[in-house]
Design a protein around this motif. Structure first.
Motif, short mmCIF file in Angstrom:
data_model
loop_
_atom_site.label_atom_id
_atom_site.label_comp_id
_atom_site.label_asym_id
_atom_site.label_seq_id
_atom_site.Cartn_x
_atom_site.Cartn_y
_atom_site.Cartn_z
N ILE A 190 0.95 -1.07 0.09
CA ILE A 190 -0.02 -0.35 0.03
C ILE A 190 0.81 1.20 -0.22
O ILE A 190 0.33 2.46 0.50
CB ILE A 190 -0.92 0.14 1.30
N ASP A 191 1.57 1.06 -0.15
CA ASP A 191 2.94 2.42 0.74
C ASP A 191 3.16 2.61 -1.17
O ASP A 191 3.50 1.44 -2.05
CB ASP A 191 4.23 2.31 1.26
N LYS A 197 -0.31 12.74 -10.36
CA LYS A 197 -0.51 11.96 -9.86
C LYS A 197 0.46 10.98 -8.90
O LYS A 197 1.18 10.07 -7.96
CB LYS A 197 -2.14 10.56 -10.22
N ARG A 198 1.03 9.92 -9.86
CA ARG A 198 2.26 9.65 -10.15
C ARG A 198 3.58 9.91 -10.58
O ARG A 198 4.43 8.96 -9.86
CB ARG A 198 1.67 8.22 -10.87
N GLY A 199 3.43 10.79 -11.01
CA GLY A 199 4.49 11.26 -11.49
C GLY A 199 5.05 10.27 -12.95
O GLY A 199 4.19 9.72 -13.78
N ALA A 231 3.88 5.14 -13.66
CA ALA A 231 2.57 4.08 -13.08
C ALA A 231 1.69 4.56 -13.09
O ALA A 231 0.72 4.65 -12.44
CB ALA A 231 3.51 3.40 -11.83
N PRO A 232 0.41 3.88 -14.25
CA PRO A 232 -0.87 4.29 -14.29
C PRO A 232 -1.22 3.68 -13.46
O PRO A 232 -2.50 3.79 -13.38
CB PRO A 232 -0.98 3.79 -15.58
N SER A 233 -1.09 2.47 -13.47
CA SER A 233 -1.62 1.52 -12.06
C SER A 233 -0.66 1.02 -10.61
O SER A 233 -1.61 0.62 -10.09
CB SER A 233 -2.20 -0.25 -13.00
N GLY A 234 -0.43 2.06 -10.58
CA GLY A 234 0.55 2.09 -9.33
C GLY A 234 0.44 3.08 -8.04
O GLY A 234 -0.60 3.98 -8.27
N PRO A 235 1.03 3.21 -6.89
CA PRO A 235 0.11 3.96 -5.93
C PRO A 235 0.84 5.78 -6.22
O PRO A 235 1.15 6.39 -7.48
CB PRO A 235 1.08 3.86 -4.39
N VAL A 236 0.10 6.42 -5.80
CA VAL A 236 0.36 7.82 -6.17
C VAL A 236 1.54 8.23 -5.67
O VAL A 236 2.00 7.40 -4.56
CB VAL A 236 -0.69 8.70 -5.20
N TYR A 237 1.83 9.95 -5.66
CA TYR A 237 3.38 10.76 -5.73
C TYR A 237 3.03 10.90 -4.39
O TYR A 237 3.70 10.70 -3.77
CB TYR A 237 3.53 11.47 -6.71
N SER A 238 1.84 11.59 -3.71
CA SER A 238 2.04 11.72 -2.44
C SER A 238 0.08 11.55 -2.06
O SER A 238 -0.36 11.37 -2.57
CB SER A 238 1.92 13.04 -2.44
#
Length: 582
Positions: free
Chosen positions: A45-46, A414-416, A71-78
């Motif tokens: 979750i991180d 959102k994710r960089g 990382a379109p499906s990855g975790p958010v940047y912040s």
């Protein structure tokens, strides 16, 4: 660029850039790293999970660590909400207000201080020069401390020093004490700008960094408008000592708000905001919120505590606490693309400060103004600076999107973003190159308007244009520097402050002598010519900057591979020894 926070397999990449920004004596910069928290089902979750050494993802982690990875499906940047980020940047802007406020509040009183202390104008100008010298030196320590331990501890230390210096300045009554305490005052306040840029990099990806950086710079840029007015009014009403009591009261109020409300954002402490900091590094609101969650969530409390403690322990293990090393900035200065950017940014900044440092004496001589009137004449200059911080921040993001669209580049704020093949230099330099030349022309005209003793409206309009164009230019260059070193943004900004403030200090030390020897017109013609004829440095940055970035990527990638191989060999040897004992 912004810190690498894209994929769970980007942790090894974070180490690569970290190594590129370390000294040869293995000083490690841990900004940007975080550990993965896992739910009971094992789901990450991180945002910056570090894969095990033997994981296949670690073998694939060879991307540039001075880049962001899509990382379109990855975790958010912040994990901070938009509301939280706006509040954080607001607090950053307020903190950044103190350093230029302390410098500029002093300008209208320069002539009066010279009379009161019975010293020459040149000696009083040395208090400006010394302030700027420490304005360049102090962030190299506080910036490194902020990248290493987190932003809040560095802020608190800086404000403690600043408050103590202001109390001393309010009580002193001789020139030597004034000079030394101004150095201490600068030491405490000047780190706020470097730390603020680091916080923006913590919470905002490169696609939206311009607007956040612009907002964060609003405080520092508004100071030239408000500080001289305050500096002109307070001594008239209450005496000059109240300048420093006023700064003390403001700093105490801000520090109380900081301790109560301001969250830790350092990515080596809280990751993308999903990992709580240690209890001593929490704001009061964060502490109360954490206690409430633990109290309400009785069923999952034990599991949650274990996850948090494991994540905090992993981050703590990777942080190498040591005395802040100001020489770390030298390693950044040795990079070719960064060196060109810092050199030109420093020249523009010096020209900017030459105008502000010379304005009181010139307006007093030409127009016969007193301290209050001189303070009021700074308003157009400050208005231009304030507009520049917001306007150029928005233009930076707009041009980023335009360049990305023309290049067929997908932006994910959102994710960089993966910046490896993105024309970063083009996206940033295009924003300010034309306004920069307008600022150069305005500075040329400024000198000759003063030379001819023109009506007051002429220098006031030109000061607004200079504040707008030159401030906007070096603000965008500062944003670009954070893009180049996203995992050590405070240290990178400290390198920027070191070069530009030392050069600015030299400029303010000799500007009066230059005006006396060359005349106002030729003095500022010379300064404008220096900025104009060195502007090809920006075109060199456009031409060769991407290649130098790629060379740095290859170099740091190779260094990381060697480090991993060495570590794997050491672990194998250790395993063999254990097996032999068994």
């Amino acid at each position: 660029m912004s810190p690498s926070v894209a994929k769970p397999d980007s942790g090894a990449n974070a180490n690569v850039e970290r190594e590129s920004q370390c000294s040869a004596s293995e000083h490690e910069d841990l900004v940007g790293e975080s550990v993965a928290l896992k739910k009971p089902d094992g789901h990450i979750i991180d945002s910056e999970a570090v894969p095990p050494a033997g994981d296949a993802s670690a073998e694939r982690a060879t991307e540039d660590l001075e880049a962001l990875h899509q990382a379109p499906s990855g975790p958010v940047y912040s994990k901070f909400t938009d509301r939280q980020r706006k509040f954080i940047v607001f607090m950053v802007a307020c903190a950044g207000f103190f350093s230029p406020l302390s410098a500029n509040i002093y300008f209208p009183a320069l002539n009066a201080r010279s009379r009161d202390l019975k010293v020459s104008s040149e000696l009083i100008n040395l208090t400006l020069t010394s302030y700027m010298i420490f304005q360049g030196l102090a962030p190299t320590v506080l910036g490194d401390l902020g990248d290493m331990t987190g932003r809040r501890p560095a802020y608190v230390l800086g404000f403690i020093i600043y408050i103590g210096a202001n109390v001393g300045l309010a009580l002193q009554n001789n020139y030597v004490a004034l000079l030394l305490l101004r150095c201490l005052q600068s030491t405490g306040s000047s780190g706020t700008v470097a730390l603020g840029n680091g916080i923006v990099a913590d919470i905002a990806s490169s696609g939206e960094r311009g607007k956040f950086m612009g907002t964060a710079q609003f405080g520092p840029m508004a100071a030239p408008a408000l500080a001289p007015v305050i500096g002109g009014i307070l001594p008239q009403l209450l005496g000059w000592r109240w300048l420093f009591w006023f700064l003390t009261i403001l700093a105490v109020v801000y520090m109380i708000l900081l301790l109560i409300t301001f969250p830790e954002t350092g990515r080596n402490v809280v990751g993308n905001g999903s990992i709580p900091p240690q209890g001593w590094n929490m704001s009061l609101l964060n502490y109360l919120k954490t206690r409430k969650i633990e109290h309400d969530d009785a069923l999952n409390r034990t599991v949650s505590r274990q996850e948090v403690k494991a994540a905090q322990a992993e981050l703590a293990r990777k942080r190498k606490l040591r005395w802040p090393n100001p020489l770390k900035t030298i390693h950044i200065l040795l990079e070719k693309d960064v060196a060109l950017l810092l050199l030109y940014n420093s020249l523009v900044y010096t020209a900017f400060y030459d105008v502000t440092a010379s304005l009181p004496s010139q307006f007093a001589e030409i127009y016969g103004f007193n301290e209050l009137q001189i303070g009021l004449t700074f308003i157009p200059f400050g208005v231009g600076c304030s507009i520049a911080s917001i306007l150029f921040g928005r233009l930076t993001d707009m041009n980023y999107k335009r360049v990305a669209k023309n290049a067929g580049f997908h932006i994910d704020v959102k994710r960089g973003d993966d910046m490896r093949h993105f024309p970063l230099e083009k996206a940033r330099i295009q924003v300010f190159i034309i306004p920069l030349y307008f600022g150069i022309v305005a500075m040329l005209c400024w000198g000759w308007v003063l030379e001819r003793n023109a009506p007051l409206a002429a220098p006031l309009v030109l000061s607004l244009i200079i504040g707008l164009c030159l401030t906007g230019s070096f603000n965008v260059m500062s944003t670009m520097l954070v893009d180049l070193y996203p995992l050590s943004p405070a240290t990178a900004t400290a390198a920027n402050n070191l070069v530009r403030c030392l050069m600015g200090a030299a400029g303010t030390a000799v500007i009066i002598q230059m005006i006396d020897g060359m005349g106002r017109g030729w003095c500022f013609t010379f300064i404008a010519a220096v900025i104009f004829f060195t502007s090809p440095l920006l075109w060199a940055e456009l031409r060769w900057g991407p290649k130098w970035r790629e060379q740095r990527r290859v170099r740091v990638e190779k260094q990381e591979e060697e480090k991993r191989a060495k570590k794997a060999g050491a672990e194998m040897c250790k395993g063999d020894v254990i097996n032999e004992k068994v």
